[in-house]
Design a protein around this motif. Structure first.
Motif, PDB file in Angstrom:
ATOM      1  N   GLU A  56       2.048   8.108  -7.197  1.00  0.00           N
ATOM      2  CA  GLU A  56       3.146   9.049  -7.383  1.00  0.00           C
ATOM      3  C   GLU A  56       4.424   8.395  -6.850  1.00  0.00           C
ATOM      4  O   GLU A  56       4.362   7.637  -5.879  1.00  0.00           O
ATOM      5  N   LYS A  57       5.546   8.689  -7.489  1.00  0.00           N
ATOM      6  CA  LYS A  57       6.809   8.166  -6.973  1.00  0.00           C
ATOM      7  C   LYS A  57       7.906   9.177  -7.197  1.00  0.00           C
ATOM      8  O   LYS A  57       7.816  10.034  -8.084  1.00  0.00           O
ATOM      9  N   SER A  58       8.952   9.081  -6.388  1.00  0.00           N
ATOM     10  CA  SER A  58      10.071  10.000  -6.516  1.00  0.00           C
ATOM     11  C   SER A  58      11.154   9.362  -7.378  1.00  0.00           C
ATOM     12  O   SER A  58      11.087   8.186  -7.737  1.00  0.00           O
ATOM     13  N   GLU A  59      12.191  10.178  -7.635  1.00  0.00           N
ATOM     14  CA  GLU A  59      13.315   9.690  -8.438  1.00  0.00           C
ATOM     15  C   GLU A  59      14.052   8.562  -7.725  1.00  0.00           C
ATOM     16  O   GLU A  59      14.723   7.748  -8.343  1.00  0.00           O
ATOM     17  N   ILE A  60      13.940   8.552  -6.401  1.00  0.00           N
ATOM     18  CA  ILE A  60      14.631   7.513  -5.634  1.00  0.00           C
ATOM     19  C   ILE A  60      14.019   6.148  -5.927  1.00  0.00           C
ATOM     20  O   ILE A  60      14.696   5.126  -5.941  1.00  0.00           O
ATOM     21  N   PHE A  61      12.741   6.126  -6.163  1.00  0.00           N
ATOM     22  CA  PHE A  61      11.981   4.880  -6.324  1.00  0.00           C
ATOM     23  C   PHE A  61      12.213   4.335  -7.723  1.00  0.00           C
ATOM     24  O   PHE A  61      11.403   4.527  -8.640  1.00  0.00           O
ATOM     25  N   ASP A  62      13.356   3.646  -7.896  1.00  0.00           N
ATOM     26  CA  ASP A  62      13.676   3.122  -9.231  1.00  0.00           C
ATOM     27  C   ASP A  62      13.215   1.666  -9.355  1.00  0.00           C
ATOM     28  O   ASP A  62      12.450   1.184  -8.514  1.00  0.00           O
ATOM     29  N   ASP A  63      13.696   1.002 -10.384  1.00  0.00           N
ATOM     30  CA  ASP A  63      13.215  -0.361 -10.676  1.00  0.00           C
ATOM     31  C   ASP A  63      13.568  -1.381  -9.597  1.00  0.00           C
ATOM     32  O   ASP A  63      13.049  -2.500  -9.617  1.00  0.00           O
ATOM     33  N   GLN A  64      14.469  -1.018  -8.693  1.00  0.00           N
ATOM     34  CA  GLN A  64      14.821  -1.927  -7.611  1.00  0.00           C
ATOM     35  C   GLN A  64      13.746  -1.980  -6.528  1.00  0.00           C
ATOM     36  O   GLN A  64      13.729  -2.886  -5.703  1.00  0.00           O
ATOM     37  N   PHE A  65      12.865  -1.004  -6.547  1.00  0.00           N
ATOM     38  CA  PHE A  65      11.824  -0.918  -5.523  1.00  0.00           C
ATOM     39  C   PHE A  65      10.477  -1.346  -6.106  1.00  0.00           C
ATOM     40  O   PHE A  65      10.184  -1.100  -7.279  1.00  0.00           O
ATOM     41  N   SER A  66       9.677  -1.948  -5.278  1.00  0.00           N
ATOM     42  CA  SER A  66       8.288  -2.213  -5.659  1.00  0.00           C
ATOM     43  C   SER A  66       7.435  -2.205  -4.400  1.00  0.00           C
ATOM     44  O   SER A  66       7.946  -2.398  -3.282  1.00  0.00           O
ATOM     45  N   VAL A  67       6.163  -1.926  -4.584  1.00  0.00           N
ATOM     46  CA  VAL A  67       5.226  -1.927  -3.458  1.00  0.00           C
ATOM     47  C   VAL A  67       4.045  -2.815  -3.819  1.00  0.00           C
ATOM     48  O   VAL A  67       3.715  -3.014  -4.992  1.00  0.00           O
ATOM     49  N   GLU A  68       3.420  -3.304  -2.763  1.00  0.00           N
ATOM     50  CA  GLU A  68       2.319  -4.231  -2.968  1.00  0.00           C
ATOM     51  C   GLU A  68       1.393  -4.176  -1.766  1.00  0.00           C
ATOM     52  O   GLU A  68       1.840  -3.943  -0.634  1.00  0.00           O
ATOM     53  N   ARG A  69       0.117  -4.401  -2.046  1.00  0.00           N
ATOM     54  CA  ARG A  69      -0.838  -4.602  -0.945  1.00  0.00           C
ATOM     55  C   ARG A  69      -1.356  -6.027  -1.122  1.00  0.00           C
ATOM     56  O   ARG A  69      -2.342  -6.263  -1.809  1.00  0.00           O
ATOM     57  N   PRO A  70      -0.653  -6.982  -0.537  1.00  0.00           N
ATOM     58  CA  PRO A  70      -0.944  -8.386  -0.833  1.00  0.00           C
ATOM     59  C   PRO A  70      -2.277  -8.876  -0.279  1.00  0.00           C
ATOM     60  O   PRO A  70      -2.818  -9.867  -0.766  1.00  0.00           O
ATOM     61  N   ASP A  71      -2.786  -8.192   0.721  1.00  0.00           N
ATOM     62  CA  ASP A  71      -4.075  -8.585   1.293  1.00  0.00           C
ATOM     63  C   ASP A  71      -4.741  -7.315   1.816  1.00  0.00           C
ATOM     64  O   ASP A  71      -4.284  -6.219   1.524  1.00  0.00           O
ATOM     65  N   GLY A  72      -5.808  -7.479   2.571  1.00  0.00           N
ATOM     66  CA  GLY A  72      -6.560  -6.305   2.995  1.00  0.00           C
ATOM     67  C   GLY A  72      -5.927  -5.474   4.082  1.00  0.00           C
ATOM     68  O   GLY A  72      -6.435  -4.416   4.418  1.00  0.00           O
TER      69      GLY A  72
END
Lengths: 114, 112
Positions: A56-72
């Motif tokens: 889920e994401k909000s309107e604030i979370f636009d294309d400039q933002f990204s998230v990642e779980r690079p490891d455990g």
């Protein structure tokens, strides 16, 4: 008692630069979140992440933002090209189970964009 | 009103007095949390109360939850100057959702 940790505690960057904020959620938690608090305002939901994808994401979370779980263990929030209005406290949170939704928050990273 | 609204917005008391802050919410919840935030700093988790609990204590803190009225209160007894901070309630947007919704907070000032 296990806790969510965040680094750095304070990040200063120039407008247009990329920043990565890091979080280590509680180890047996499966759901991860980012929230933002602009100075003097409410804490606002940005995004939730489960099973290596955004749930889920909000309107604030636009294309400039990204998230990642690079490891455990780490969970990151990247802002590609920071703007002045991105200056805020960013909080990471994690929860064990979605349905119970007991989210535990980290201490926050203060981002200052100059 | 939105999920998680505190009142009063600001509270000023003398050291040693009790401070009571209230929070109302709109939807059914399975838990509600209270946080403290010193000016410009991070969130400090104070207490979580589940929907099947009516009251919970932690040191000088007492939290109540009234699900019929959709409200919660935080009582700080024998307040100290160090309790000066903003206090937020936070509740899930809905029982199965991902978001936690924070209120605007109560700013507590404890005078020494």
């Amino acid at each position: 008692e296990p806790e969510v940790t965040q680094t750095p505690s304070h990040q200063v960057t120039q407008m247009g630069q990329e920043v990565i904020l890091r979080c280590v959620p509680i180890s047996n938690h499966l759901y991860f979140y980012w929230y933002r608090q602009i100075l003097g305002q409410k804490v606002e939901f940005l995004v939730s992440f489960y099973n290596n994808e955004i749930s889920e994401k909000s309107e604030i979370f636009d294309d400039q933002f990204s998230v990642e779980r690079p490891d455990g263990s780490n969970f990151t929030l990247k802002i590609r090209s920071t703007k002045l209005e991105d200056s805020a406290m960013y909080f990471c949170a994690s929860s064990e189970v979605k349905g119970r939704n007991e989210q535990f928050f980290g201490p926050g990273t203060r981002l200052t964009v100059l | 009103s939105q999920q998680g609204e505190e009142d009063p917005q600001a509270l000023s008391i003398q050291e040693g007095e009790n401070a009571t802050m209230n929070c109302s919410y709109k939807t059914s919840i399975n838990n509600l949390q209270w946080y403290r935030q010193n000016s410009g700093r991070g969130l400090v988790h104070l207490i979580l109360i589940r929907s099947n609990e009516r009251e919970k204590h932690s040191g000088r803190l007492r939290v109540t939850l009234d699900t019929s009225k959709k409200s919660s209160s935080l009582l700080i007894t024998a307040s100290r100057a160090a309790d000066t901070a903003s206090y937020f309630c936070a509740a899930p947007e809905n029982t199965g959702g991902f978001k936690t919704i924070f209120g605007a907070g109560t700013r507590l000032f404890v005078k020494a």
